[in-house]
Structure formats: C-alpha cells, structure tokens
Design an enzyme around this catalytic site. Structure first.
Site, PDB file in Angstrom:
ATOM      1  N   TYR A  38     -42.993 -31.596  67.665  1.00 49.30           N
ATOM      2  CA  TYR A  38     -43.061 -30.914  66.373  1.00 49.30           C
ATOM      3  C   TYR A  38     -43.186 -31.937  65.238  1.00 49.30           C
ATOM      4  CZ  TYR A  38     -41.405 -28.193  62.349  1.00 49.30           C
ATOM      5  OH  TYR A  38     -41.278 -27.605  61.117  1.00 49.30           O
ATOM      6  N   GLU A  84     -37.637 -20.304  59.349  1.00 49.40           N
ATOM      7  CA  GLU A  84     -36.584 -21.067  58.668  1.00 49.40           C
ATOM      8  C   GLU A  84     -35.352 -20.193  58.456  1.00 49.40           C
ATOM      9  OE1 GLU A  84     -36.367 -24.231  58.184  1.00 49.40           O
ATOM     10  OE2 GLU A  84     -38.438 -24.877  58.419  1.00 49.40           O
ATOM     11  N   TRP A  96     -33.045 -26.332  65.294  1.00 46.82           N
ATOM     12  CA  TRP A  96     -34.471 -26.079  65.143  1.00 46.82           C
ATOM     13  C   TRP A  96     -35.150 -26.036  66.510  1.00 46.82           C
ATOM     14  CZ3 TRP A  96     -37.294 -23.547  62.128  1.00 46.82           C
ATOM     15  CH2 TRP A  96     -38.682 -23.700  62.104  1.00 46.82           C
TER      16      TRP A  96
END
Length: 189
Positions: free
Chosen positions: A25, A47, A55
């Site tokens: 990522y 988010e 995450w």
C-alpha cells in the site's frame, strides 16, 4: 524515527518497512492523488471504517467493501435502506459496525447533494495546505492540521458523518492532498 531501510535496500516510512500488505500500500497507493467521486467516497468511507482499527485490517477487507458498497458509487449507496443496513451487519467480510455503515450511507447521500456545488473531489482538494509538511522523522508528524480541522467542519456542515479532524487528516495523506512521505523515503516527491 526516520525512514528505514528494508531487506530490499529501499528506504521507506517506518510503518512500511517489512514486506506485506502495508508495504505494498505504501509503495503503490499512499500519498498518490486519486481522481473521481467514487475514489474519494471509497477513501472517505474506508478511513471512517478504520477508526479504532489497524489499516491492514481495512486493506485486507477492501475487496469485500468494494463489492458490498457497489464500487462506491454514491447513487447506489445513497439508495440503501434499513434492510441494506441489516444485510451489511451480517456480512462477515467487512467491519460490522452499525454507526459506520449508517455513516457510509449518510456520506453517499451528502456526496450526491454536493454535486450541485463543486463535487466531493474539488471540495476536499480546496482544503489542501498552502505549505505542505516535509517531515524528516515520525516525531515531527501530526495527526491533525488546521486544514483537516477545517475540512472536518465543512463536511459536517454539508451533512457528512464520521469525518473528524484526525480521520480527515488520514484521508488527506492517503489521497495525496499533500505528500505524506518522510524526507528520505523513496516515495517522497
């Protein structure tokens, strides 16, 4: 802590030092400008779902999120009703949090409404910092800014939910509103 050198000899932001989904990522998406309403709505939604979680959890569930939220087409999500909320609450492949699911629907409806003005992408970009940060070390980094606070307030006035200043700061980093990489990271600039 400054950039770290991975086993591949490449300097990266410390959270992306080892191989795996987070490094992938970091190396291919984080801090890259995205384009289009669906891309902005996806990042805004993810988010919000990430709040309180790692995450990497969200990244691993992202294909399922994309599927169940109709590719983040605002019109599709805006049409969701109570039955859709219940369906999503039973979906084991995503984060099953009623408030976050309802916020995703609320935000899709607010995104549709924002089309009458400048649209979600232009709206978010209008809060880009005039003087973007250039950190050398993670100790210098912040989790909010004057711009993320202003964006949060402005989105809330437009009917958005789960858009606090910290979440909006993470959004601004993720979608390349400014370059979030540390000085010395191979992705900086």
């Amino acid at each position: 802590m400054g950039p770290v050198i991975g086993e591949d000899g490449v300097a990266r932001c410390p959270w992306a030092g080892g191989p795996g989904v987070m490094r992938d990522y970091h190396d291919t998406e984080w801090g890259e400008r995205v384009h289009g309403e669906a891309a902005y709505l996806e990042r805004l939604t993810l988010e919000a779902f990430q709040s309180g979680l790692s995450w990497s959890t969200i990244l691993n569930k992202r294909p399922a999120f994309r599927e169940v939220f109709g590719g983040f087409d605002a019109d599709v999500i805006a049409a969701f009703d109570a039955a859709d909320v219940e369906r999503l609450m039973q979906e084991p492949r995503i984060v099953r949090n009623r408030l976050k699911i309802e916020a995703a629907i609320t935000n899709a409806r607010a995104t549709v409404a924002l089309r009458a003005a400048e649209g979600l992408e232009a709206f978010v970009l209008s809060f880009a910092p005039a003087d973007p940060p250039a950190w050398h070390d993670t100790d210098e980094m912040t989790t909010t800014s004057a711009e993320s606070i202003a964006l949060s307030k402005a989105l809330k006035k437009r009917g958005f939910a789960f858009v606090g200043p910290t979440t909006m700061y993470a959004l601004m980093e993720a979608i390349g509103v400014f370059d979030p990489h540390l000085v010395g990271c191979f992705r900086r600039g």
